[in-house]
Design a protein around this motif. Structure first.
Motif, PDB file in Angstrom:
ATOM      1  N   SER A  61       1.417  13.394  -6.104  1.00 48.36           N
ATOM      2  CA  SER A  61       0.881  13.656  -5.426  1.00 48.36           C
ATOM      3  C   SER A  61       0.882  13.575  -3.945  1.00 48.36           C
ATOM      4  CB  SER A  61       0.292  11.984  -5.474  1.00 48.36           C
ATOM      5  OG  SER A  61      -0.105  11.227  -6.530  1.00 48.36           O
ATOM      6  N   SER A  62       1.923  13.378  -3.693  1.00 46.91           N
ATOM      7  CA  SER A  62       2.411  14.038  -2.296  1.00 46.91           C
ATOM      8  C   SER A  62       2.741  15.485  -1.828  1.00 46.91           C
ATOM      9  CB  SER A  62       3.572  13.386  -0.924  1.00 46.91           C
ATOM     10  OG  SER A  62       3.387  12.314  -1.227  1.00 46.91           O
ATOM     11  N   MET A  63       2.876  16.111  -2.655  1.00 48.16           N
ATOM     12  CA  MET A  63       3.292  17.239  -2.841  1.00 48.16           C
ATOM     13  C   MET A  63       1.426  17.875  -2.748  1.00 48.16           C
ATOM     14  SD  MET A  63       5.352  19.334  -2.380  1.00 48.16           S
ATOM     15  CE  MET A  63       4.659  20.420  -1.983  1.00 48.16           C
TER      16      MET A  63
ATOM     17  N   PHE B 156      -8.357  13.956  -7.593  1.00 44.41           N
ATOM     18  CA  PHE B 156      -7.305  12.761  -6.978  1.00 44.41           C
ATOM     19  C   PHE B 156      -7.176  12.402  -8.113  1.00 44.41           C
ATOM     20  CE2 PHE B 156     -10.038  14.124  -4.366  1.00 44.41           C
ATOM     21  CZ  PHE B 156      -9.348  14.710  -2.785  1.00 44.41           C
ATOM     22  N   GLN B 157      -6.048  11.050  -8.030  1.00 47.23           N
ATOM     23  CA  GLN B 157      -5.090  10.151  -9.045  1.00 47.23           C
ATOM     24  C   GLN B 157      -6.664   9.337  -8.830  1.00 47.23           C
ATOM     25  OE1 GLN B 157      -1.578   9.065  -7.518  1.00 47.23           O
ATOM     26  NE2 GLN B 157      -1.330   8.054  -9.619  1.00 47.23           N
ATOM     27  N   ASN B 158      -6.613   8.191  -7.226  1.00 44.24           N
ATOM     28  CA  ASN B 158      -7.422   7.060  -7.992  1.00 44.24           C
ATOM     29  C   ASN B 158      -8.605   7.501  -7.441  1.00 44.24           C
ATOM     30  OD1 ASN B 158      -4.930   5.509  -8.083  1.00 44.24           O
ATOM     31  ND2 ASN B 158      -4.061   5.557  -6.364  1.00 44.24           N
TER      32      ASN B 158
ATOM     33  N   ALA C  35       1.013  -1.125  -0.104  1.00 46.99           N
ATOM     34  CA  ALA C  35      -0.518  -0.116   0.234  1.00 46.99           C
ATOM     35  C   ALA C  35       0.723   1.401  -0.338  1.00 46.99           C
ATOM     36  CB  ALA C  35      -0.371   0.061   1.194  1.00 46.99           C
ATOM     37  N   TYR C  36       1.771   1.004   0.271  1.00 43.95           N
ATOM     38  CA  TYR C  36       3.092   2.704   0.421  1.00 43.95           C
ATOM     39  C   TYR C  36       3.813   2.462  -0.525  1.00 43.95           C
ATOM     40  CZ  TYR C  36       0.403   2.987   5.325  1.00 43.95           C
ATOM     41  OH  TYR C  36       0.006   2.737   5.953  1.00 43.95           O
ATOM     42  N   THR C  37       3.658   1.718  -1.816  1.00 45.90           N
ATOM     43  CA  THR C  37       4.213   2.620  -2.600  1.00 45.90           C
ATOM     44  C   THR C  37       4.076   3.013  -3.758  1.00 45.90           C
ATOM     45  OG1 THR C  37       4.276   0.341  -3.500  1.00 45.90           O
ATOM     46  CG2 THR C  37       6.158  -0.181  -2.026  1.00 45.90           C
TER      47      THR C  37
HETATM   48  N1  LIG Z   1       0.513   7.316   3.124  1.00 51.91           N
HETATM   49  C1  LIG Z   1       1.650   7.218   3.227  1.00 51.91           C
HETATM   50  N2  LIG Z   1       2.679   6.656   4.084  1.00 51.91           N
HETATM   51  C2  LIG Z   1       3.186   5.430   3.795  1.00 51.91           C
HETATM   52  N3  LIG Z   1       4.063   6.104   2.534  1.00 51.91           N
HETATM   53  C3  LIG Z   1       3.728   7.433   1.518  1.00 51.91           C
HETATM   54  C4  LIG Z   1       2.112   8.053   1.531  1.00 51.91           C
HETATM   55  N4  LIG Z   1       2.357   8.440   0.940  1.00 51.91           N
HETATM   56  C5  LIG Z   1       3.096   8.060   0.234  1.00 51.91           C
HETATM   57  N5  LIG Z   1       3.756   7.572   0.488  1.00 51.91           N
HETATM   58  C6  LIG Z   1       5.637   7.454  -0.668  1.00 51.91           C
HETATM   59  O1  LIG Z   1       6.417   8.573  -1.087  1.00 51.91           O
HETATM   60  C7  LIG Z   1       6.530   8.444  -1.567  1.00 51.91           C
HETATM   61  C8  LIG Z   1       5.739   9.184  -3.240  1.00 51.91           C
HETATM   62  O2  LIG Z   1       4.189   8.994  -3.744  1.00 51.91           O
HETATM   63  P1  LIG Z   1       3.336   9.632  -4.090  1.00 51.91           P
HETATM   64  O3  LIG Z   1       2.524   9.024  -4.291  1.00 51.91           O
HETATM   65  O4  LIG Z   1       3.687  11.538  -3.919  1.00 51.91           O
HETATM   66  O5  LIG Z   1       4.228   8.787  -5.543  1.00 51.91           O
HETATM   67  P2  LIG Z   1       3.948   9.882  -7.093  1.00 51.91           P
HETATM   68  O6  LIG Z   1       5.072  11.029  -7.521  1.00 51.91           O
HETATM   69  O7  LIG Z   1       2.725  10.472  -6.875  1.00 51.91           O
HETATM   70  O8  LIG Z   1       3.425   7.994  -8.184  1.00 51.91           O
HETATM   71  P3  LIG Z   1       2.414   8.327  -9.175  1.00 51.91           P
HETATM   72  O9  LIG Z   1       2.856   8.782 -10.255  1.00 51.91           O
HETATM   73  O10 LIG Z   1       3.273   6.728  -9.077  1.00 51.91           O
HETATM   74  O11 LIG Z   1       1.185   8.403  -8.185  1.00 51.91           O
HETATM   75  C9  LIG Z   1       5.814   7.129  -2.144  1.00 51.91           C
HETATM   76  O12 LIG Z   1       7.300   6.340  -1.879  1.00 51.91           O
HETATM   77  C10 LIG Z   1       4.924   6.263  -1.767  1.00 51.91           C
HETATM   78  O13 LIG Z   1       5.018   5.219  -1.148  1.00 51.91           O
END
Ligand SMILES: Nc1ncnc2c1ncn2[C@@H]1O[C@H](COP(=O)(O)OP(=O)(O)OP(=O)(O)O)[C@@H](O)[C@H]1O
Ligand SMILES: Nc1ncnc2c1ncn2[C@@H]1O[C@H](COP(=O)(O)OP(=O)(O)OP(=O)(O)O)[C@@H](O)[C@H]1O
Ligand SMILES: [Mg+2]
Ligand SMILES: [Mg+2]
Lengths: 354, 414, 309, 275, 261
Positions: E50-52, E91-93, D151-153
């Motif tokens: 997405s985290s941003m 949202f992405q998902n 879930a956290y990837t």
């Molecule tokens: N709630 C959370 N708990 C733990 N780790 C998290 C959480 N949310 C994000 N991460 C981790 O932070 C990192 C960045 O995730 P993020 O979803 O922001 O990536 P992204 O750039 O949006 O990728 P994608 O293009 O695949 O959507 C990842 O390694 C993810 O595992």
């Protein structure tokens, strides 16, 4: 063929926002309500009122309340028996302790107390979710069970721990016959059902459903989970408490703490799930299912003269009941209301299959 | 065509308390069958019908509502439950329906002036508690000063009934009363018995039901509390309550409203006329003589006798209305000789009711488990009227006030 | 002091007994995401089978040896539990794949109703005993330190040990075996598990059978403690706070939760109860669990509730 | 255009014949879909949202039931055997595995555990280890994250995990549902490379549903185009890619090369073959 | 592009760092967004895009750093406050309210603007009803705009993925946001649908002047419609600038674009 909305054009949003946009539905409902008030009293017997109609209407009301919490706001509660108890005991105390307290005010007061209690026990929902919350709400149930049997003031120091309501009276109308009782609860149900329907199709209802479906997204569009959840608890426990007061005052007349035990909580939850989560009619379907089924199950072997012992009949009843629950869940996990909707959908396209 | 008297029987053959409810119901049915086999009540056959309550008040009320008007009207209800009694007692005056609760029900309903329609025949929880205290006093040479007596009770209206009497008794005799509620169903009582181990009460009264009884006795065994010092109410003193514990329960006492161990002529009659012909209600004749079964028979007998008494006044060879049966209940008078004729000699004591007195008799005695069966070990005790009567008065008056009941004037009723 | 220790000990023992029931819940939840309200009914059913077959087998087969009787009765009861597991899968679960947890929960309530009817119908509604030779009389330890010693119930002690062993075995099973892994996968996502060839049907039969086995052990222990009768199914209610406190998905959590609840409940009843009028332990257990949940909403050892957007 | 014929020369592994799928007893989604997948081929189903691609794949792998859908007409044959009544697990035993749309990793399991669940139907320890190595070889990223909970990837890692997990079953027909969704362009490329690799080296057959027409047609041998529950066009991948309609509507390439997204706001086109 | 006049900095992200246990999702990220521009964030999977967004609208609380919105700086903010200030997102998902119809989903985006209290809503008289209608009209406009009239009353759970994405966008639009954060709005779409979506985004941007922050993996879209692009990789910023600058940045090519683009 005849059940179509074709040709019924909505020229403004007001008409499109009616509860039943399809005209046939609207007429059907008017007829149904009229029948419930006018036709039923023509043929119902006292026993039918007392064993079927009155409990059905009151339970439907309670289920309606619970459906707001569980079906609309997604907070599973196993403590509805406790909320009913609070409503009943509060109404009882209001009537006993305040001279000349009108019945309606006492019953509403019961609802208000239940609301406070509900909000209090709803606070954990801000942190705890899903099944954890469901089990945690049992705390309310067991606490109330305990309180009702342990705290003398709850029962107004009644000697036996069981309490009974005074003569029912509204503005000089003495409600004593089963028919009058039925009309009273039916009227209350109709009013509350309408209010509840209004709520769930307004902003607040959308907040509840948003929290239910996806709470993070709800927060992002500016919905406060605290407000949404607690208001759902409040509205739901108000209605459940009111139903509890009616259950005690109108249906039972006299009751003991066990009248609102865990069984009741489970039963209500059953009703809304079998009836249909997140729909007003689901409460009705569910309550009907639950009131009728045991009666039918008892009467059928009796009527066809099966020489079974009462115990056997009861056990078989249990089994059939359990099996039917599973069966309905399999047929339609979203409840009888959805089954009904599907049937209607088929009717709309009839005679074509799709 | 033979006349029929409709008799509804509320029973609980299922649920938590089925082990008690089944023999109780069988006892009732067996007696009805016996009466029918012998030609009915003065020629009127009993048409009995069971309704399963599962000890659930709502279902009981449903049964009551459904049956009260059927088949020409029910002659009264024996509810088999404190909760159903509460609910039905409120409706009885309006429906004009006798409610008889032998050995349970509302303790204050002994007062026939307030409770015109209730008949707690043979005993109430107050008389039970009082008899137990008397037995204890006898063991303690009449002096309970400074002693401790614990009440371990089912946390429900049923379990709480004896408390007012015990409090009155505690005040009078100077013993300390320890109240220990057990939440239903009582499958887990460790804390209760730890408390008993800590406080070491001299005696422990057990107002339990269902699984709570054997669990309590087993916990007593596990904490080393002497079973001889435990007294169960009569609903906690059936064979099935302790049979499985066997020797572990040896010494356990119970109060009883009838002579448990005795088998009377009626038992023999039921055996030969029903069980030997394969018409018995219970699975086997072995149930005969069991405490709960016999109690069911006694209860059915009292009901039949009330109907009979009513027939004497209102006319034989026809079914009685509820009001007539009420009169019968209120004018029961079974002498030693009557009981002998009925085959209940030595099982129950003579009973005589009146407008004022709806209990009829309030004698009971103590039975003890000897490891395989209950043996009666004491003489009959009568509840001490100087203790019970004022309580009845006080509580009945309070009830009358709560419910706006205007008490009858019994001096005006002959 | 001695009494305090007794209370603590008693609480811990009771807690272990709760853990046994809780274990059944955790097993099924962990392995299929179903909150099985029928666990209590299964305990009752298993105990009834055990009690009745232990009685019938000597009658039918003329077996004399007590141990043979018990062994046979246990085997037959286990077979009955497997049969039930199979039926539940066939008739209910199979058709409810991928449904919401609450629908599944209700289905298990339906199953509970069914078993509550079936059990007494097959086996009778009386009170039956199970005697597997558990010692009934108490022992007293530390008599040199405290006057009168500290009372320990030997029966509870045995039960606690059995519970420990079961938990240890099941924990290993879940973490280390292929099936254990598959079970956890199923709990996460029925459909995905199906898609990679995990046979849901077989998995469910296995889990429910194992849960049936746990129910059997629970039933035997509880049944030998308080006799087998209908109320036995209500022990489930005492185990619920244990389940949520320990975490729905954690086998060791069931033990820790049990210990905490058992202890908290006894201490509260004995030291707090008298001021509140007694009888507080049942709701106190729930409130205790609730208090812990406020800090860890997934229970002490439950899997973290994952939500990402 | 209903009865598709197999591309010449290859043995057929899968044949779908005029299936109809209804969800919830009322929603008719597939209205007679037929397609053929040759052994060792890569076949793509293309089409817009809601065309019914996922539903077709679900019908084949028999995952419809969990969605309350059912096949009401038509037949599905795997190497000549009717498979409508088989359970998904049976199908996996026969070498058919679906990678579901939207990843569906087991959230609470680690990446490695996720992969290992894929070997549930495999008994041989050595084979499992070899498979695991193979997957790590294809997706080195997974190896570095093997101990984190799925879930956290990130989305891409989850997609790799889902594909890897399917490969652990040793399949010979993989139903791949939107493998490229949400993946960074490089990874998309990588995934399709791997598909091609598996196809040529291990003779795994692929049936994939894709929105990314560009990629799909680049790697597939044969394509079907679906619109609202029907197959509207099919043909060799190259042929499709050079079809002017496909070019315009699915590849975004007009007569004069790729159009900028800037320009689309000025006009709105309609597909010719849809009423 | 020339018709829009890009304004001042409306959103300024300063030194944001976000960790989950040991995972560094974002490390010391800074960038700004000007009013009316389309600002894209790209980067490989797991880069932290997405985290941003989650940090900006208060779903995640970054351990370090601050965000300035219209001159107001904050480091911890709850989602509601952000929403009230006029930031909306998708949202992405797909985080739609599955059990609700399309209309209700979009209407829920207007909830912040609803003033009547719960009692009035229960009675549904006077202002409450009028308000419902006013907002409904607005929502109908959005529905027309997104061309989803036919699905008005369908529960969104039953819609195909692409339409759900539109509804998600509709819900965000209903908030009348000043800044709109879009997380992969075109994932899982085919060319035609992507074109539609691009059209919507550009129209929103031009006609309402809404500032847009866009995460997208389709480089065609990103490069064609965005004004400036930030590139993240493993939580770090590795590039920032106009599409052309980014396209030629060797770090970006290595980490994300690959050789072809
Ligand atoms: N709630 C959370 N708990 C733990 N780790 C998290 C959480 N949310 C994000 N991460 C981790 O932070 C990192 C960045 O995730 P993020 O979803 O922001 O990536 P992204 O750039 O949006 O990728 P994608 O293009 O695949 O959507 C990842 O390694 C993810 O595992
Ligand atoms: N579980 C379901 N219940 C009801 N309708 C459904 C369900 N799943 C899909 N549908 C409907 O079936 C149709 C086809 O859906 P499907 O998912 O097969 O399309 P798709 O081609 O895979 O689209 P996408 O590219 O968006 O994934 C859609 O209209 C959708 O609304
Ligand atoms: Mg799809
Ligand atoms: Mg992302």
């Amino acid at each position: 063929m005849f059940y179509r909305e074709n040709g019924q054009f909505k020229s403004n949003y007001r008409s499109d926002q009616q509860i039943f946009p399809v005209a046939q539905d609207r007429y059907a409902i008017y007829v149904l309500i009229a029948a419930a008030f006018l036709v039923v009293p023509l043929f119902a017997t006292n026993y039918f009122y007392q064993a079927v109609l009155i409990p059905f209407v009151i339970l439907a009301l309670a289920a309606l309340g619970l459906n707001i919490l569980v079906g609309y706001c997604g907070q599973i509660s196993l403590g509805s028996g406790a909320f009913m108890a609070v409503g009943a005991y509060a109404a009882y105390n209001l009537q006993m302790r305040i001279d000349g307290m009108p019945l309606i005010l006492a019953v509403l007061g019961g609802g208000v107390f239940a609301m406070v209690f509900g909000v209090l026990f709803g606070i954990p929902s801000l942190r705890i979710r899903g099944l954890y919350l469901a089990v945690a709400t049992l705390a309310a149930q067991f606490f109330m069970d305990w309180l009702a049997s342990r705290a003398a003031w709850v029962t107004n120091n009644s000697s036996s721990g069981s309490v009974s309501a005074r003569q029912l009276e509204i503005l000089g109308w003495h409600i004593s016959t089963p028919m009058e009782k039925y009309l009273l609860v039916l009227a209350i149900f109709c009013v509350l059902a309408l209010l509840a329907k209004n709520l769930v199709r307004s902003a607040i209802g959308r907040e509840w459903m948003a929290i239910r479906d996806m709470d993070v997204a709800a927060a992002v569009i500016g919905i406060r989970p605290v407000y949404a959840k607690l208001s759902a608890f409040a509205v739901s426990s108000f209605i459940i408490g009111l139903a509890g007061a009616l259950w005690g005052f109108v249906h039972l007349g006299a009751w003991e703490p066990a009248a609102f035990n865990l069984d009741m909580s489970f039963k209500l939850l059953f009703m809304i799930i079998i009836g249909g989560l997140g729909s007003i009619s689901g409460a009705l379907f569910g309550a009907a299912f639950f009131v009728m089924l045991p009666l039918v199950l008892t009467l059928v072997p009796h009527a066809i003269g099966l020489p079974l012992s009462t115990a056997t009949v009861t056990y078989v009843e249990h089994m059939i009941f359990g099996a039917l629950i599973v069966f309905f869940l399999i047929v339609e996990p979203h409840g009888l209301a959805r089954l009904w909707a599907t049937a209607r959908q088929k009717m709309r396209v009839w005679p074509f299959p799709h | 065509q033979a006349q029929e008297q409709y008799v509804p029987a509320l029973v609980y053959r299922t649920g938590q308390f089925a082990p008690l409810g089944v023999p109780w119901a069988d006892g009732k049915l067996d007696y009805y069958k016996l009466v029918n086999a012998r030609g009915g009540i003065n020629g009127v056959q009993i048409k009995y019908e069971e309704c399963e309550t599962g000890y659930d008040t709502a279902r009981g009320v449903e049964c009551y509502e459904r049956m009260k008007g059927q088949n020409g009207g029910a002659p009264g209800f024996e509810t088999q439950s404190t909760g159903i009694t509460f609910a039905v007692s409120d409706r009885a005056p309006g429906d004009k329906m006798p409610v008889f609760t032998p050995g349970y029900g509302l303790s204050q309903s002994v007062d026939g002036e307030v409770f015109e329609w209730n008949f707690p025949l043979l005993g109430t929880y107050w008389t039970a508690a009082d008899s137990i205290i008397q037995d204890i006093m006898k063991k303690e040479n009449g002096n309970l000063k400074g002693k401790k007596i614990a009440l371990v009770y089912h946390d429900s209206p049923y379990g709480k009934e004896p408390i007012p009497l015990l409090q009155a008794r505690a005040k009078k005799e100077g013993f300390e009363l320890i109240l220990l509620p057990v939440t239903a169903p009582g499958v887990e009582q460790k804390s209760t018995w730890l408390q008993i181990r800590q406080q070491r009460p001299d005696y422990t009264l057990l107002w339990s039901a269902g699984v709570m009884t054997p669990t309590a006795v087993r916990e007593a065994q596990a904490t080393g509390y002497p079973r001889e010092k435990i007294y169960g109410v009569w609903w906690a003193g059936s064979d099935h309550d302790v049979r499985e514990i066997g020797q572990g329960a040896k010494g356990y006492n119970t109060v009883t409203i009838h002579n448990t161990a005795a088998k009377g002529a009626v038992h023999d009659a039921i055996k030969t006329e029903l069980y030997d012909k394969g018409q018995g209600s219970a699975a086997s004749a072995a149930s005969l003589g069991q405490l709960a079964h016999t109690r069911g028979m006694v209860i059915a007998m009292l009901q039949v006798e009330a109907i009979k008494a009513a027939q004497e006044k209102f006319g034989k060879d026809k079914p009685m209305t509820p009001e007539q049966v009420r009169w019968g209940f209120e004018n029961l008078d079974l002498s030693e000789a009557d009981l002998k004729e009925l085959g209940f000699e030595g099982i129950v004591r003579p009973i005589k009711t009146s407008c004022k007195n709806h209990i009829g008799e309030d004698w009971s005695r103590i039975a003890q488990w000897d490891g395989s069966k209950f043996e009666v070990v004491s003489d009959w005790y009568q509840a001490d009227q100087s203790v019970v009567a004022p309580l009845v008065k006080e509580y009945a008056d309070r009830y009358a006030k709560e419910k706006n009941v205007t008490p009858r004037d019994c001096s005006a009723v002959q | 002091m001695a009494f305090f220790l007794e209370t603590v000990l008693g609480g811990l023992m009771t807690g272990m007994l709760y853990s046994l029931v809780a274990l059944g819940f955790v097993l099924i939840f962990k392995a299929s995401g179903v909150f099985n309200f029928a666990q209590g009914a299964m305990v009752l059913f298993a105990a009834l089978s055990m009690a009745r077959f232990a009685q019938w087998i000597p009658e039918w087969l003329g077996v004399q040896s007590v141990w043979w009787t018990l062994a046979l009765a246990m085997a037959v009861s286990m077979a009955a539990m497997v049969a039930i597991a199979w039926l539940i899968e066939r008739l209910a679960l199979r058709h409810l794949v991928n449904q919401e947890p609450i629908a599944l929960l209700m289905a298990t309530l339906g199953i509970a109703y069914f078993l509550d009817g079936l059990g007494p119908l097959l086996y009778g509604s009386g009170v039956y005993g199970i005697d597997v030779g558990m010692p009934k009389e108490p022992i007293f330890v530390l008599e040199s330190v405290f006057p009168g010693g500290i009372l320990v119930s030997k029966e509870d002690l045995y039960a606690a040990v059995i519970a420990m062993v079961l938990v240890a075995a099941l924990s290993l099973f879940f973490q280390k075996t292929r099936t254990g892994r598959a079970l956890r996968a199923v709990a996460d996502d029925h459909q995905a598990a199906q898609s990679i060839g995990i046979p849901l049907s077989r998995i469910w039969v296995i889990v429910w059978s194992v849960a049936g086995g746990v129910a059997l052990v629970t039933g035997i222990i509880w049944g030998s403690k308080s006799g087998v009768q209908f109320s036995l199914s209500l022990v489930a209610l005492k185990a619920l706070p244990v389940v949520i406190l320990g975490g729905l998905t954690s086998v060791p959590g069931a033990i820790i939760g049990g210990l905490i609840i058992g202890l908290g409940e006894k201490l509260s009843e004995i030291y707090l109860g008298p001021y509140l009028g007694g009888g507080i332990e049942i709701w106190f257990a729930y409130v205790l669990a609730l208090a812990f949940l406020l800090f860890r909403p997934q229970g002490l050892f439950g899997d973290k509730i994952i939500d990402r957007v | 255009m209903n009865n598709a014929t197999a591309p010449a020369g290859a043995k057929t592994i899968l044949e779908v014949n005029g299936i109809e799928v209804i969800y919830n007893h009322v929603i008719l989604v597939l209205k007679g879909v037929s397609l053929v997948v040759p052994e060792g081929g890569i076949v793509a189903i293309l089409g817009g949202n809601g065309a019914g691609k996922t539903t077709t794949l679900r019908a084949i792998s028999n995952l419809l039931k969990a969605e309350r859908g059912e096949v009401t007409k038509g037949s599905i044959e795997l190497r000549g055997e009717r498979i409508e009544a088989l359970s998904p697990a049976d199908l996996v035993e026969r070498g058919v595995v679906q990678v579901m749309e939207g990843r569906h990793c087991f959230a609470h399991l680690t990446i490695e555990e996720n992969l290992l669940t894929g070997s549930y139907t495999r008994k041989d320890k050595g084979e499992i280890a070899a498979n695991l190595d193979k997957v790590y070889n294809y997706f080195p990223r997974l190896k570095t994250r093997r101990t984190s909970q799925a879930a956290y990837t990130s989305g891409g890692e989850q997609q790799m995990c889902a594909i890897g997990r399917a490969l652990m079953t040793n399949p010979n027909l993989v139903l791949l549902d939107e493998p490229s969704m949400g993946l960074a362009p490089q990874i998309v490329e990588e995934v399709f490379h791997i598909v091609k690799d598996l196809n040529s080296k291990e003779k795994v057959t692929f049936l994939l549903a894709e929105q990314n027409t560009n990629m799909a047609l680049k790697y597939a041998d044969y394509g079907y185009i679906m619109e609202s529950g029907r197959i509207v066009m099919d043909g060799e991948a190259q042929a499709l890619a050079s079809n002017s309609d496909v070019k315009e509507f699915y590849l975004g390439v007009g007569g004069d090369g790729r159009k900028s997204f800037r320009d689309v706001k000025s006009y709105k086109r309609r597909k010719r073959w849809l009423a | 592009m020339t018709t829009r006049n890009i304004g001042e900095v409306i959103l300024d992200v300063k030194n944001i760092s976000l960790r989950f246990g040991g995972v560094k999702a974002l490390t010391d990220i800074s960038f700004d967004v000007h009013e009316h521009e389309i600002r894209s964030i790209i980067g490989p999977n797991g880069a932290g895009k997405s985290s941003m967004l989650n940090c900006i609208n208060g779903v995640y609380k970054p351990q370090e750093g601050a965000i300035t919105f219209r001159g107001k700086t904050f480091s911890h903010m709850n989602s509601r406050q952000v929403a009230e200030m006029g930031v909306a997102r998708t949202f992405q998902n797909l985080a739609l309210f599955k059990g609700m119809s399309v209309i209700d989903n979009i209407m829920s985006g207007r909830n912040l603007k609803i003033k009547s209290n719960i009692l009035l809503q229960a009675l549904r008289i006077g202002p409450a009803e009028r308000e419902e209608i006013v907002h409904r009209e607005y929502v109908e406009k959005i529905i027309d705009f997104l061309e989803i009239q036919a699905y008005r009353k369908t529960p969104v759970g039953q819609l195909p993925y692409g339409l759900q994405k539109r509804v998600d966008l509709g819900r965000a639009l209903a908030m009348e946001p000043q800044v709109l954060l879009l997380d992969e709005p075109m994932a899982g779409m085919n060319m035609e649908e992507k074109q539609d979506m691009s059209r919507f985004i550009m129209e929103i941007n031009e006609e309402f002047g809404t500032t847009i922050v866009l995460i997208e993996h389709d480089m065609g879209v990103v490069m064609d419609i965005s004004d400036r692009v930030v590139v993240l990789d493993y939580g770090k910023k590795i590039g920032d600038g106009s599409p052309d600058e980014v396209r030629s940045n060797p770090d970006v090519i290595r980490a994300y674009l690959g050789a072809e683009h």
